[in-house]
Scaffold this active site. Structure first.
Site: not given
Ligand code: ZN
Length: 439
Positions: A247, A392
């Site tokens: 992400d 991430h």
């Molecule tokens: Zn996020």
């Protein structure tokens, strides 16, 4: 010095001493003929062969190319002082080989050898489509649009041997700008790229399966190449599949490292990108998509959607989707709300926009800990087949954790697939929210 303007001089060069044309049968190709023209003057000689096919437009096209080569050669000879070469006439030799791909597709491979002028020997490949009476260009066999070209390039690079990496890279950069100048060949099993210098041609051989996402339907049909259209079809129902998701990117410092690691495991992942970052790093977004990963929507500005009005939510979701589509050429498949926070308005907009909400079953907490060991440990403790793992691609610690994590998971038999593949494997459809499986 002999002045070069006189017509008498021109006449000496141009008047042939001997000129012949010969037609021969081509072994293994009874429909074709080999035509060889020779010409000899006091200052030059040439022997030029070509293959006459059953297509007149193709024959004419190749004849034009040959005449251009001959004219260039004579021009080069004239430019040198012809008196100097009288004892050793300049020589041009064009030879040709034929390679049959199907009943309608053939490659003609010409070698142009040019003695006593300053031009390099050249190899030139024409791929003939006798059905459509045309010379095939690279864009007839590949869909090399904006979104694809990066993926295509990275597959080619992957297939290069290390020692010629730099020269090939340079050559490829140059060539992809004029794809029609490239020497290539394709058949049912592999695609070849060749440089135009016959003596040290750089050759890249790529299995066609690797390039199947880029091949046009036309060429797949004509070469009778069959791959399963839906990648999930080739997944085994009892396999240990997990979906890694990344992400908040793309990030110019971290995303490329993650792509590199994924590539080492032939892994596909899903990247939930933030619209504003896609706008800042469009090439990176394209690269991710081009390498076969799935792109998800993580809103335009990473807002907490529960604090926004329905109209603002709509803007965050649909706006970002449009940005992504404008850059990678496809709208994102899934939607993941920032912080995993959603409410009925978010669900309503996701449904309107047909964007399934994807959450996660394994949280690496990489955003919080920022330590590679912790990421690794948390994922290992909670992983199970069917898991969706939250990571991430903006933290260096995540990039650092990934090689060991993937090595261990892959030793345990896990395979890395996109969210789409994971869901279709489990027969899941609909708008979600969907979490995946955890231990
Ligand atoms: Zn996020």
């Amino acid at each position: 010095m002999v002045a070069f303007a006189g017509t008498a001089q021109e006449k000496v060069i141009r008047s042939p001493v001997v000129s012949t044309e010969k037609l021969e049968y081509v072994e293994n190709f009874p429909d074709f003929q080999r035509k060889t023209n020779t010409e000899k003057t006091s200052v030059y000689s040439y022997i030029v062969s070509t293959i006459l096919t059953t297509s007149e437009p193709i024959n004419q096209y190749i004849q034009m190319w040959i005449e251009k080569e001959i004219n260039q050669f004579i021009h080069d000879v004239e430019k040198n002082n012809p008196n100097d070469t009288e004892q050793h006439p300049a020589q041009l030799h064009i030879s040709v080989e034929i390679y049959g791909v199907t009943d309608e597709i053939y490659s003609l491979i010409f070698t142009v050898k040019n003695k006593e002028t300053n031009r390099q020997d050249v190899m030139k490949i024409f791929n003939l489509d006798l059905l459509n009476h045309k010379i095939l260009s690279l864009t007839d066999i590949f869909n090399l649009d904006h979104a694809n070209v990066e993926g295509f390039r990275s597959i080619v690079k992957e297939q290069m041997s290390v020692q010629d990496e730099n020269s090939l890279k340079e050559w490829l950069e140059k060539s992809l700008k004029q794809p029609n100048q490239l020497n290539w060949q394709i058949d049912q099993t592999s695609f070849h790229l060749l440089s135009d210098a016959p003596e040290n041609h750089i050759l890249v051989e790529i299995p066609v399966e690797k390039l199947s996402p880029y091949l046009t339907n036309d060429i797949m049909n004509r070469l009778q190449i069959h791959f399963t259209d839906d990648p999930a079809n080739s997944l085994h129902p009892d396999g240990k599949y997990i979906a890694l998701t990344f992400d908040d990117g793309p990030s110019p410092s971290v995303t490329p490292q993650i792509l590199e690691t994924l590539k080492q495991y032939s892994a596909k992942a899903t990247f939930f990108m933030v619209g504003s970052r896609v706008l800042s790093y469009p090439e990176l977004a394209l690269q991710v998509a081009g390498e076969g990963h799935e792109i998800g929507n993580h809103t335009g500005n990473h807002s907490n959607l529960s604090k926004l009005s329905e109209e603002q939510i709509r803007q965050e979701i649909i706006g970002s989707s449009q940005v992504i589509e404008s850059i990678i050429g496809e709208s994102p498949t899934f939607f993941r709300p920032p912080y995993g926070v959603y409410n009925p308005s978010v669900e309503k907009v996701a449904l309107e926009h047909n964007s399934p909400i994807i959450l996660w079953s394994v949280d690496s907490l990489d955003w919080k800990n920022r330590k590679a060991e912790n990421v690794h440990q948390l994922v290992k403790e909670n992983i199970a087949p069917g898991a969706i793992v939250l990571l991430h691609d903006i933290h260096q610690s995540t990039a650092d954790a990934l090689p060991i994590l993937m090595a261990e998971l892959s030793n345990e038999g896990y395979q890395f697939v996109t969210v789409s593949e994971l869901l279709s494997l489990q027969g899941i459809s609909g708008i979600g929210p969907y979490y995946g499986v955890s231990y």
